[in-house]
Structure formats: C-alpha cells, structure tokens
Design a protein around this motif. Structure first.
Motif, short mmCIF file in Angstrom:
data_model
loop_
_atom_site.label_atom_id
_atom_site.label_comp_id
_atom_site.label_asym_id
_atom_site.label_seq_id
_atom_site.Cartn_x
_atom_site.Cartn_y
_atom_site.Cartn_z
N ARG A 1 -1.24 -5.84 9.62
CA ARG A 1 -2.35 -5.88 10.73
C ARG A 1 -2.95 -4.70 11.00
N ALA A 2 -4.51 -4.72 10.84
CA ALA A 2 -5.15 -3.67 11.34
C ALA A 2 -6.09 -3.97 12.51
N VAL A 3 -6.28 -3.37 13.54
CA VAL A 3 -6.81 -3.55 14.49
C VAL A 3 -7.80 -2.41 14.57
N ILE A 4 -9.07 -2.63 14.80
CA ILE A 4 -10.26 -1.74 15.02
C ILE A 4 -10.76 -2.07 16.62
N SER A 5 -10.51 -1.04 17.46
CA SER A 5 -11.07 -1.30 18.86
C SER A 5 -12.38 -0.57 19.12
N ALA B 1 -10.18 3.52 19.12
CA ALA B 1 -9.00 3.44 18.51
C ALA B 1 -8.65 2.57 17.25
N PHE B 2 -7.72 2.51 16.54
CA PHE B 2 -7.32 1.88 15.62
C PHE B 2 -5.63 1.68 15.56
N GLU B 3 -5.28 0.38 15.14
CA GLU B 3 -3.69 0.36 15.21
C GLU B 3 -3.52 -0.43 14.01
N ILE B 4 -2.53 0.10 13.09
CA ILE B 4 -2.02 -0.45 11.79
C ILE B 4 -0.47 -0.67 11.94
N LEU C 1 -14.66 7.06 11.03
CA LEU C 1 -13.97 5.67 11.47
C LEU C 1 -14.58 4.39 10.82
N GLU C 2 -15.99 4.58 10.95
CA GLU C 2 -16.53 3.46 10.15
C GLU C 2 -16.45 3.47 8.75
N SER C 3 -16.14 4.45 8.14
CA SER C 3 -15.68 4.58 6.75
C SER C 3 -14.30 3.78 6.42
N LEU C 4 -13.43 4.11 7.38
CA LEU C 4 -12.11 3.29 7.32
C LEU C 4 -12.26 1.88 7.51
N VAL C 5 -13.09 1.28 8.42
CA VAL C 5 -13.30 0.14 8.50
C VAL C 5 -14.01 -0.69 7.26
N LEU C 6 -14.87 0.12 6.63
CA LEU C 6 -15.56 -0.28 5.19
C LEU C 6 -14.22 -0.58 4.35
N GLY C 7 -13.22 0.30 4.38
CA GLY C 7 -12.32 0.54 3.29
C GLY C 7 -11.36 -0.75 3.54
N LEU C 8 -10.97 -0.85 4.75
CA LEU C 8 -9.98 -1.76 5.04
C LEU C 8 -10.69 -3.31 4.95
N GLN C 9 -11.89 -3.48 5.01
CA GLN C 9 -12.79 -4.86 4.83
C GLN C 9 -12.62 -5.18 3.40
N SER C 10 -12.81 -3.92 2.50
CA SER C 10 -12.72 -4.22 1.22
C SER C 10 -11.31 -4.53 0.77
N TYR D 1 -7.28 -8.75 -0.92
CA TYR D 1 -5.80 -9.03 -0.84
C TYR D 1 -5.75 -9.58 0.60
N GLN D 2 -6.28 -10.80 0.75
CA GLN D 2 -6.08 -11.44 2.22
C GLN D 2 -4.97 -11.96 2.40
N ASP D 3 -3.93 -12.16 1.41
CA ASP D 3 -2.68 -12.47 1.82
C ASP D 3 -1.80 -11.57 2.42
N TYR D 4 -2.10 -10.26 2.26
CA TYR D 4 -1.36 -9.01 2.76
C TYR D 4 -1.77 -8.31 3.89
N ILE D 5 -3.04 -8.37 4.14
CA ILE D 5 -3.81 -7.45 5.18
C ILE D 5 -4.74 -8.59 5.90
N LYS D 6 -4.56 -8.37 7.56
CA LYS D 6 -5.39 -8.95 8.36
C LYS D 6 -6.16 -7.94 9.16
N LEU D 7 -7.47 -8.01 9.22
CA LEU D 7 -8.41 -6.85 9.71
C LEU D 7 -8.80 -7.76 11.01
N THR D 8 -8.65 -6.93 12.37
CA THR D 8 -9.30 -7.57 13.46
C THR D 8 -10.29 -6.54 13.99
N LEU D 9 -11.39 -6.97 14.21
CA LEU D 9 -12.64 -5.99 14.87
C LEU D 9 -12.61 -6.53 16.42
N LYS D 10 -12.38 -5.33 17.37
CA LYS D 10 -12.39 -5.88 18.57
C LYS D 10 -13.51 -5.16 19.39
#
Length: 109
Positions: free
Chosen positions: A3-7, A16-19, A86-95, A100-109
C-alpha cells in the motif's frame, strides 16, 4: 499487498509518502513488484538527500510488515527539485500499479 500513500497539500505539493506491506508476487528474492517499489522509494530518498540536499524525516521498519515513511519539513516543501523527484516516484508507482494491480494499491491524498 503493498500500500503506497502519497500525501499532497492543496492537491499540488507532495509533503509525504508511506509504503507498507509486501507484494508477495513471488518467492523471497524473486518478488519483482517488491523489488521495483523498493528501488523507486530508496532512490527517491537518496535523490532527495544527495541531489536536492534536503533532509526528509525517514522511518523504516523492514521486519514488521515492511514500512517506509518519508516526510518533508515545512521549509523543504517548495523545493522544485525535491518535488520533481517525488512526482517521478508517483509516475513509477502508477506504472507498477497499472501492471500489477493485484500486488500494489496506490492512493493519492
């Protein structure tokens, strides 16, 4: 599952971000999702500190379920280079999430 949360502040500035968690997409040492997320997050922290010369607050706990929390101080929020990393991190996590949507959930707050 990871679970990845980008604040964000005001829907623009990432503060902030939390993984948390583990992907469990393969055997230990063969989990490409976990490896990809680890590389992205560790590289982001290294880039923030070494290239942007910022000093984010970093909390890690690999033993108890996997955790990385990264938070910028108030004085670091408007650093353009830091925000770019940090925006680059978001792009990478979105990709990763798209593939692999069964293994990672990205939430943008």
């Amino acid at each position: 599952m990871i679970r990845a949360v980008i604040s964000r502040r005001d829907a623009k500035i990432i503060d902030a971000f939390e993984i948390t968690g583990h992907a469990d997409s393969g055997e230990y040492g063969q989990d490409i999702v976990c490896a990809a997320v680890s590389v992205l997050t560790i590289n982001t922290v290294n880039s923030l500190t070494e290239l942007a010369k910022l000093n984010p607050d970093v909390e890690m706990d690999e033993d108890n379920g996997g955790l990385m929390k990264v938070k910028l101080s108030e004085s670091e929020l408007n650093d353009a280079t830091g925000q770019l990393f940090l925006e680059s991190l978001v792009l990478g996590l979105q990709s990763i999430e798209q593939n692999y949507q069964d293994y990672i959930k990205l939430t943008l707050k």
